[in-house]
Motif scaffolding. Structure first.
Motif, PDB file in Angstrom:
ATOM      1  N   ILE A  92      -6.485   5.338  -0.887  1.00 47.66           N
ATOM      2  CA  ILE A  92      -5.803   5.201  -2.175  1.00 47.66           C
ATOM      3  C   ILE A  92      -6.842   4.965  -3.272  1.00 47.66           C
ATOM      4  CG2 ILE A  92      -4.291   3.700  -3.549  1.00 47.66           C
ATOM      5  CD1 ILE A  92      -2.468   3.449  -1.138  1.00 47.66           C
ATOM      6  N   GLY A  93      -7.860   4.158  -2.964  1.00 46.60           N
ATOM      7  CA  GLY A  93      -8.948   3.939  -3.922  1.00 46.60           C
ATOM      8  C   GLY A  93      -9.558   5.261  -4.358  1.00 46.60           C
ATOM      9  N   GLN A  94      -9.664   6.191  -3.412  1.00 41.52           N
ATOM     10  CA  GLN A  94     -10.222   7.514  -3.737  1.00 41.52           C
ATOM     11  C   GLN A  94      -9.225   8.353  -4.527  1.00 41.52           C
ATOM     12  OE1 GLN A  94     -11.176   8.713   0.292  1.00 41.52           O
ATOM     13  NE2 GLN A  94     -13.227   7.831   0.137  1.00 41.52           N
ATOM     14  N   ALA A 120      -5.739   1.739   2.064  1.00 39.83           N
ATOM     15  CA  ALA A 120      -6.349   1.224   0.830  1.00 39.83           C
ATOM     16  C   ALA A 120      -7.625   1.988   0.498  1.00 39.83           C
ATOM     17  CB  ALA A 120      -6.646  -0.264   0.973  1.00 39.83           C
ATOM     18  N   ASN A 121      -8.380   2.279   1.532  1.00 40.39           N
ATOM     19  CA  ASN A 121      -9.602   3.068   1.403  1.00 40.39           C
ATOM     20  C   ASN A 121      -9.344   4.390   0.691  1.00 40.39           C
ATOM     21  OD1 ASN A 121     -12.315   3.938   2.717  1.00 40.39           O
ATOM     22  ND2 ASN A 121     -11.803   1.935   3.589  1.00 40.39           N
ATOM     23  N   LEU A 133      -6.978   7.422  -6.493  1.00 42.04           N
ATOM     24  CA  LEU A 133      -6.834   6.927  -7.864  1.00 42.04           C
ATOM     25  C   LEU A 133      -7.754   7.682  -8.822  1.00 42.04           C
ATOM     26  CD1 LEU A 133      -6.596   3.076  -7.245  1.00 42.04           C
ATOM     27  CD2 LEU A 133      -4.856   4.480  -8.358  1.00 42.04           C
ATOM     28  N   LEU A 134      -8.810   8.287  -8.281  1.00 47.19           N
ATOM     29  CA  LEU A 134      -9.750   9.037  -9.120  1.00 47.19           C
ATOM     30  C   LEU A 134      -9.150  10.352  -9.607  1.00 47.19           C
ATOM     31  CD1 LEU A 134     -12.938   8.458  -6.935  1.00 47.19           C
ATOM     32  CD2 LEU A 134     -12.243   7.209  -8.980  1.00 47.19           C
ATOM     33  N   LEU A 135      -8.011  10.736  -9.049  1.00 48.52           N
ATOM     34  CA  LEU A 135      -7.348  11.984  -9.479  1.00 48.52           C
ATOM     35  C   LEU A 135      -6.616  11.798 -10.800  1.00 48.52           C
ATOM     36  CD1 LEU A 135      -5.863  12.936  -5.992  1.00 48.52           C
ATOM     37  CD2 LEU A 135      -7.732  14.135  -7.145  1.00 48.52           C
ATOM     38  N   LYS A 136      -6.362  10.548 -11.159  1.00 50.58           N
ATOM     39  CA  LYS A 136      -5.588  10.250 -12.391  1.00 50.58           C
ATOM     40  C   LYS A 136      -6.325  10.696 -13.630  1.00 50.58           C
ATOM     41  CE  LYS A 136      -2.999   6.029 -11.603  1.00 50.58           C
ATOM     42  NZ  LYS A 136      -2.511   4.867 -12.281  1.00 50.58           N
ATOM     43  N   ILE A 149     -11.232  14.768  -5.159  1.00 51.69           N
ATOM     44  CA  ILE A 149     -11.354  13.410  -5.727  1.00 51.69           C
ATOM     45  C   ILE A 149     -12.695  13.232  -6.440  1.00 51.69           C
ATOM     46  CG2 ILE A 149      -9.742  12.211  -4.197  1.00 51.69           C
ATOM     47  CD1 ILE A 149     -12.319  11.457  -2.534  1.00 51.69           C
ATOM     48  N   ALA A 150     -13.705  13.948  -6.006  1.00 44.81           N
ATOM     49  CA  ALA A 150     -15.024  13.997  -6.651  1.00 44.81           C
ATOM     50  C   ALA A 150     -15.619  15.332  -6.237  1.00 44.81           C
ATOM     51  CB  ALA A 150     -15.893  12.822  -6.188  1.00 44.81           C
ATOM     52  N   GLN A 189       0.832  -1.202   0.000  1.00 42.32           N
ATOM     53  CA  GLN A 189       0.000   0.000   0.000  1.00 42.32           C
ATOM     54  C   GLN A 189       0.868   1.254   0.000  1.00 42.32           C
ATOM     55  OE1 GLN A 189      -3.461   0.108  -0.494  1.00 42.32           O
ATOM     56  NE2 GLN A 189      -2.764  -1.932  -1.021  1.00 42.32           N
ATOM     57  N   GLU A 225       2.285   1.733  -3.347  1.00 44.36           N
ATOM     58  CA  GLU A 225       1.274   2.210  -4.287  1.00 44.36           C
ATOM     59  C   GLU A 225       1.032   3.706  -4.075  1.00 44.36           C
ATOM     60  OE1 GLU A 225      -2.172  -0.378  -4.769  1.00 44.36           O
ATOM     61  OE2 GLU A 225      -3.165   1.255  -5.856  1.00 44.36           O
TER      62      GLU A 225
END
Lengths: 150, 150
Positions: free
Chosen positions: B143-145, B140-141, B147-150, B29-30, B9, B12
């Protein structure tokens, strides 16, 4: 402890999808990203795949692999209804939990089905417990995203 | 295995923030949600807090708790620069990794600092390893969020 972490993520997922309306679940987690329904189906399909991977039986819903793992969201698939997905999540978790309840520490430290005995001899970390850790992290990843639907 | 999941993690996260531009990290992120910079600071602050919790020393950046844990994003705080946050992530991880490298299995199964010896006697799962599992899931919680910045 790993079992507790796994259960905690599953409980959080169940609680979350019971809090969200069908309309919220149908939305994208962020503009242009996966929908809640797709992520829910994806998590069920990944949990279902644990059954053969851990040597605990056949897939309960073999068609979900194509729909929610191999095919990205918004590819024109028709998804099961949210009600049906909730039932499937429950069924997969019931079967997994029964196996987890029965599994000994020795079994959990034994190889999973995707590693050959000769490879396991030199790579003993490729065991069932490790798969559960990795799937717990995977679930946490997507739950973090699904929380944005609230 | 828990150490491997924790390291994975962290790797990542490091990889992700090195892929994102400063402008991407500054975004939400959103719509209406946390920014990437806030989540990065939050993860560093939570990892830093492991040092005292696991009995491995003082906080390296005590001011980050107020900034990134106690105060929500967009409350008018001034954040350190992304460059500075990256250095802090590295410093916290270097210190934690040195301690993890040195820790014996026995130490990891011993109580963490927020549980009293008398409570630990009846709640042996409240140990250091369990804290690391829970922080791995937490990371992990987010990082999942992120990842939406990509």
């Amino acid at each position: 402890m790993v079992r507790t972490a796994w259960d905690a993520q599953n409980n959080e997922l169940t609680k979350l999808i019971n809090t969200l309306t069908e309309e919220q679940l149908a939305r994208e987690i962020a503009p242009g990203r996966n929908t809640g329904v797709y992520l829910l189906g994806h998590l069920i399909a990944v949990s279902d795949a644990l059954l053969p991977l851990l040597g605990w039986g056949e897939l309960l819903y073999p068609e979900m692999e194509e729909l929610f793992i191999k095919t990205p969201d918004k590819s024109g698939q028709t998804f099961p209804t949210v009600g049906e997905l909730k039932l499937r999540l429950e069924a997969v978790n019931a079967k997994l939990n029964a196996q987890l309840d029965a599994a000994t520490a020795e079994e959990l430290l034994d190889r999973h089905m995707a590693v050959k005995p000769e490879d396991f001899a030199t790579q003993p970390h490729r065991n069932k417990l490790n798969v559960i850790i990795s799937r717990t992290v995977h679930m946490a990843n997507h739950i973090g995203q699904m929380l944005l639907l609230k």
